[in-house]
Design a protein around this motif. Structure first.
Motif, PDB file in Angstrom:
ATOM      1  N   ARG A 196       0.831  -1.209   0.000  1.00  0.00           N
ATOM      2  CA  ARG A 196       0.000   0.000   0.000  1.00  0.00           C
ATOM      3  C   ARG A 196       0.870   1.266   0.000  1.00  0.00           C
ATOM      4  O   ARG A 196       0.611   2.230   0.720  1.00  0.00           O
ATOM      5  CB  ARG A 196      -0.992   0.001   1.162  1.00  0.00           C
ATOM      6  CG  ARG A 196      -1.912  -1.210   1.142  1.00  0.00           C
ATOM      7  CD  ARG A 196      -2.931  -1.188   2.237  1.00  0.00           C
ATOM      8  NE  ARG A 196      -3.899  -0.127   2.070  1.00  0.00           N
ATOM      9  CZ  ARG A 196      -4.956  -0.159   1.251  1.00  0.00           C
ATOM     10  NH1 ARG A 196      -5.197  -1.224   0.526  1.00  0.00           N
ATOM     11  NH2 ARG A 196      -5.782   0.861   1.176  1.00  0.00           N
ATOM     12  N   ARG A 197       1.898   1.252  -0.845  1.00  0.00           N
ATOM     13  CA  ARG A 197       2.773   2.409  -1.002  1.00  0.00           C
ATOM     14  C   ARG A 197       2.302   3.263  -2.176  1.00  0.00           C
ATOM     15  O   ARG A 197       1.708   2.741  -3.121  1.00  0.00           O
ATOM     16  CB  ARG A 197       4.215   1.956  -1.254  1.00  0.00           C
ATOM     17  CG  ARG A 197       4.818   1.197  -0.096  1.00  0.00           C
ATOM     18  CD  ARG A 197       6.279   0.836  -0.318  1.00  0.00           C
ATOM     19  NE  ARG A 197       6.766   0.048   0.796  1.00  0.00           N
ATOM     20  CZ  ARG A 197       7.168   0.553   1.958  1.00  0.00           C
ATOM     21  NH1 ARG A 197       7.161   1.866   2.138  1.00  0.00           N
ATOM     22  NH2 ARG A 197       7.570  -0.240   2.935  1.00  0.00           N
ATOM     23  N   TYR A 198       2.583   4.556  -2.111  1.00  0.00           N
ATOM     24  CA  TYR A 198       2.344   5.436  -3.253  1.00  0.00           C
ATOM     25  C   TYR A 198       3.420   5.133  -4.292  1.00  0.00           C
ATOM     26  O   TYR A 198       4.585   5.468  -4.103  1.00  0.00           O
ATOM     27  CB  TYR A 198       2.366   6.901  -2.830  1.00  0.00           C
ATOM     28  CG  TYR A 198       1.129   7.293  -2.061  1.00  0.00           C
ATOM     29  CD1 TYR A 198      -0.069   7.546  -2.724  1.00  0.00           C
ATOM     30  CD2 TYR A 198       1.148   7.389  -0.671  1.00  0.00           C
ATOM     31  CE1 TYR A 198      -1.219   7.890  -2.024  1.00  0.00           C
ATOM     32  CE2 TYR A 198      -0.009   7.734   0.036  1.00  0.00           C
ATOM     33  CZ  TYR A 198      -1.180   7.985  -0.647  1.00  0.00           C
ATOM     34  OH  TYR A 198      -2.322   8.316   0.041  1.00  0.00           O
ATOM     35  N   THR A 199       3.001   4.452  -5.336  1.00  0.00           N
ATOM     36  CA  THR A 199       3.938   3.992  -6.357  1.00  0.00           C
ATOM     37  C   THR A 199       3.654   4.753  -7.637  1.00  0.00           C
ATOM     38  O   THR A 199       2.706   4.459  -8.350  1.00  0.00           O
ATOM     39  CB  THR A 199       3.763   2.468  -6.583  1.00  0.00           C
ATOM     40  OG1 THR A 199       3.818   1.795  -5.321  1.00  0.00           O
ATOM     41  CG2 THR A 199       4.857   1.933  -7.478  1.00  0.00           C
ATOM     42  N   GLY A 200       4.489   5.745  -7.906  1.00  0.00           N
ATOM     43  CA  GLY A 200       4.255   6.598  -9.065  1.00  0.00           C
ATOM     44  C   GLY A 200       5.225   6.319 -10.187  1.00  0.00           C
ATOM     45  O   GLY A 200       5.291   5.218 -10.713  1.00  0.00           O
TER      46      GLY A 200
ATOM     47  N   GLU B  39       1.831   7.068 -14.336  1.00  0.00           N
ATOM     48  CA  GLU B  39       1.118   7.392 -13.100  1.00  0.00           C
ATOM     49  C   GLU B  39       1.494   8.800 -12.630  1.00  0.00           C
ATOM     50  O   GLU B  39       2.481   9.395 -13.078  1.00  0.00           O
ATOM     51  CB  GLU B  39       1.473   6.344 -12.024  1.00  0.00           C
ATOM     52  CG  GLU B  39       0.784   6.509 -10.676  1.00  0.00           C
ATOM     53  CD  GLU B  39      -0.738   6.500 -10.723  1.00  0.00           C
ATOM     54  OE1 GLU B  39      -1.325   7.507 -11.205  1.00  0.00           O
ATOM     55  OE2 GLU B  39      -1.338   5.512 -10.283  1.00  0.00           O
TER      56      GLU B  39
ATOM     57  N   PHE C 173       4.269  11.515  -7.647  1.00  0.00           N
ATOM     58  CA  PHE C 173       3.942  11.728  -6.235  1.00  0.00           C
ATOM     59  C   PHE C 173       4.991  12.548  -5.491  1.00  0.00           C
ATOM     60  O   PHE C 173       4.847  12.781  -4.280  1.00  0.00           O
ATOM     61  CB  PHE C 173       3.764  10.378  -5.521  1.00  0.00           C
ATOM     62  CG  PHE C 173       2.506   9.657  -5.893  1.00  0.00           C
ATOM     63  CD1 PHE C 173       1.265  10.147  -5.533  1.00  0.00           C
ATOM     64  CD2 PHE C 173       2.570   8.466  -6.590  1.00  0.00           C
ATOM     65  CE1 PHE C 173       0.099   9.472  -5.873  1.00  0.00           C
ATOM     66  CE2 PHE C 173       1.415   7.777  -6.940  1.00  0.00           C
ATOM     67  CZ  PHE C 173       0.176   8.279  -6.581  1.00  0.00           C
TER      68      PHE C 173
ATOM     69  N   PHE D 298       6.163  12.059  -1.749  1.00  0.00           N
ATOM     70  CA  PHE D 298       5.327  10.988  -1.189  1.00  0.00           C
ATOM     71  C   PHE D 298       5.674   9.622  -1.779  1.00  0.00           C
ATOM     72  O   PHE D 298       5.222   8.585  -1.293  1.00  0.00           O
ATOM     73  CB  PHE D 298       3.844  11.254  -1.437  1.00  0.00           C
ATOM     74  CG  PHE D 298       3.325  12.547  -0.887  1.00  0.00           C
ATOM     75  CD1 PHE D 298       4.001  13.233   0.113  1.00  0.00           C
ATOM     76  CD2 PHE D 298       2.144  13.101  -1.367  1.00  0.00           C
ATOM     77  CE1 PHE D 298       3.512  14.430   0.623  1.00  0.00           C
ATOM     78  CE2 PHE D 298       1.642  14.294  -0.871  1.00  0.00           C
ATOM     79  CZ  PHE D 298       2.330  14.962   0.130  1.00  0.00           C
ATOM     80  N   GLU D 299       6.460   9.622  -2.851  1.00  0.00           N
ATOM     81  CA  GLU D 299       6.763   8.392  -3.580  1.00  0.00           C
ATOM     82  C   GLU D 299       7.357   7.315  -2.662  1.00  0.00           C
ATOM     83  O   GLU D 299       8.281   7.558  -1.883  1.00  0.00           O
ATOM     84  CB  GLU D 299       7.763   8.698  -4.700  1.00  0.00           C
ATOM     85  CG  GLU D 299       8.193   7.508  -5.526  1.00  0.00           C
ATOM     86  CD  GLU D 299       7.155   7.043  -6.535  1.00  0.00           C
ATOM     87  OE1 GLU D 299       7.275   5.925  -7.037  1.00  0.00           O
ATOM     88  OE2 GLU D 299       6.220   7.827  -6.820  1.00  0.00           O
TER      89      GLU D 299
ATOM     90  N   THR E 213       3.971   5.064   2.690  1.00  0.00           N
ATOM     91  CA  THR E 213       2.623   4.604   3.020  1.00  0.00           C
ATOM     92  C   THR E 213       1.860   5.710   3.751  1.00  0.00           C
ATOM     93  O   THR E 213       2.447   6.708   4.198  1.00  0.00           O
ATOM     94  CB  THR E 213       2.682   3.374   3.934  1.00  0.00           C
ATOM     95  OG1 THR E 213       3.281   3.762   5.189  1.00  0.00           O
ATOM     96  CG2 THR E 213       3.500   2.246   3.314  1.00  0.00           C
ATOM     97  N   TYR E 214       0.567   5.480   3.895  1.00  0.00           N
ATOM     98  CA  TYR E 214      -0.255   6.417   4.663  1.00  0.00           C
ATOM     99  C   TYR E 214       0.306   6.607   6.073  1.00  0.00           C
ATOM    100  O   TYR E 214       0.385   7.733   6.576  1.00  0.00           O
ATOM    101  CB  TYR E 214      -1.703   5.918   4.723  1.00  0.00           C
ATOM    102  CG  TYR E 214      -2.549   6.657   5.724  1.00  0.00           C
ATOM    103  CD1 TYR E 214      -3.058   7.924   5.429  1.00  0.00           C
ATOM    104  CD2 TYR E 214      -2.821   6.112   6.979  1.00  0.00           C
ATOM    105  CE1 TYR E 214      -3.824   8.622   6.361  1.00  0.00           C
ATOM    106  CE2 TYR E 214      -3.582   6.802   7.922  1.00  0.00           C
ATOM    107  CZ  TYR E 214      -4.078   8.048   7.598  1.00  0.00           C
ATOM    108  OH  TYR E 214      -4.824   8.741   8.518  1.00  0.00           O
TER     109      TYR E 214
ATOM    110  N   TYR F 164       1.029  16.423   3.130  1.00  0.00           N
ATOM    111  CA  TYR F 164       0.203  15.264   2.774  1.00  0.00           C
ATOM    112  C   TYR F 164      -1.255  15.528   3.135  1.00  0.00           C
ATOM    113  O   TYR F 164      -2.158  15.225   2.348  1.00  0.00           O
ATOM    114  CB  TYR F 164       0.716  14.019   3.490  1.00  0.00           C
ATOM    115  CG  TYR F 164      -0.100  12.780   3.224  1.00  0.00           C
ATOM    116  CD1 TYR F 164      -0.067  12.158   1.976  1.00  0.00           C
ATOM    117  CD2 TYR F 164      -0.907  12.220   4.213  1.00  0.00           C
ATOM    118  CE1 TYR F 164      -0.812  11.017   1.725  1.00  0.00           C
ATOM    119  CE2 TYR F 164      -1.652  11.086   3.968  1.00  0.00           C
ATOM    120  CZ  TYR F 164      -1.601  10.487   2.726  1.00  0.00           C
ATOM    121  OH  TYR F 164      -2.347   9.347   2.474  1.00  0.00           O
TER     122      TYR F 164
END
Length: 200
Positions: free
Chosen positions: A19-23, A82, A85, A88-89, A92-93, A102
């Motif tokens: 659940r990572r921000y994967t850009g 994508e 990010f 944030f790349e 996780t939250y 954020y």
């Protein structure tokens, strides 16, 4: 004239599972689970045949396209990548939840750009440009259907922006797609509007 588009989210990666921000910079390959899920869906005929294939330049999309449409030569469109990010790349939250930048990004539903990243409007304009190129290509090459292997954020943004009810407000989160999932739509090649939106 309208063409059929099949908007497909790439298969699963380890970053998705975590659940990572994967850009754009976290250019992960598919996980073994992701490959198996795609093969299982393909075996159930989940993906319509297409005359043309467009993909994001990121490796998870190239791998997905090779599994699902091995008979087609993909056109790589950087504009289908994508969201950038920024800082944030790869996080996780839980790692980001106390970061004011954020929180601002969340509160504005992505309209505010992440530090060093891309705003929602920049992202949407880039993706609309990709649809314009596909529409132009369909006129030149006379194809009536295309598979587009891209990312979850791209699919949500495109469907909310080009939906026939976009002017009255459409929630992009209504169009979340699981890895390997997506939507089939008809796109008017002049207006770029979508209709007949259905899950794959």
């Amino acid at each position: 004239m309208k063409i059929d588009l099949f908007l497909i989210r790439h298969g699963a990666t380890t970053g998705n599972a975590e659940r990572r921000y994967t850009g754009q910079t976290m250019n992960q390959p598919l996980s073994e689970r992701g490959k198996k899920e795609l093969l299982d869906r393909r075996a159930r005929s989940a993906y319509p045949s297409a005359e043309a294939l467009y993909i994001s330049p990121l490796s998870r999309c190239a791998e997905t396209a090779q599994i699902l449409y091995p008979m087609l030569v993909p056109v790589v469109l950087p504009s289908l990548a994508e969201l950038d990010f920024g800082s944030f790349e790869g996080k996780t939250y839980e790692q980001l939840k106390d970061d004011p930048a954020y929180q601002k990004w969340i509160d504005t539903a992505g309209a505010a750009a992440p530090p060093g990243g891309e705003s929602g409007e920049e992202f949407a304009l880039r993706l609309t440009g990709a649809m314009r190129q596909i529409a132009n290509d369909s006129r030149k090459r006379a194809f009536r259907s295309a598979a587009v292997v891209t990312h979850g954020g791209c699919i949500m943004t495109l469907l909310s922006r080009l939906h026939p009810l976009a002017e009255s407000g459409v929630d992009m989160y209504d169009f979340q797609a699981a890895n390997g999932g997506g939507y089939r739509v008809q796109m008017d090649v002049d207006s770029l509007r979508f209709d007949n939106i259905r899950p794959l």
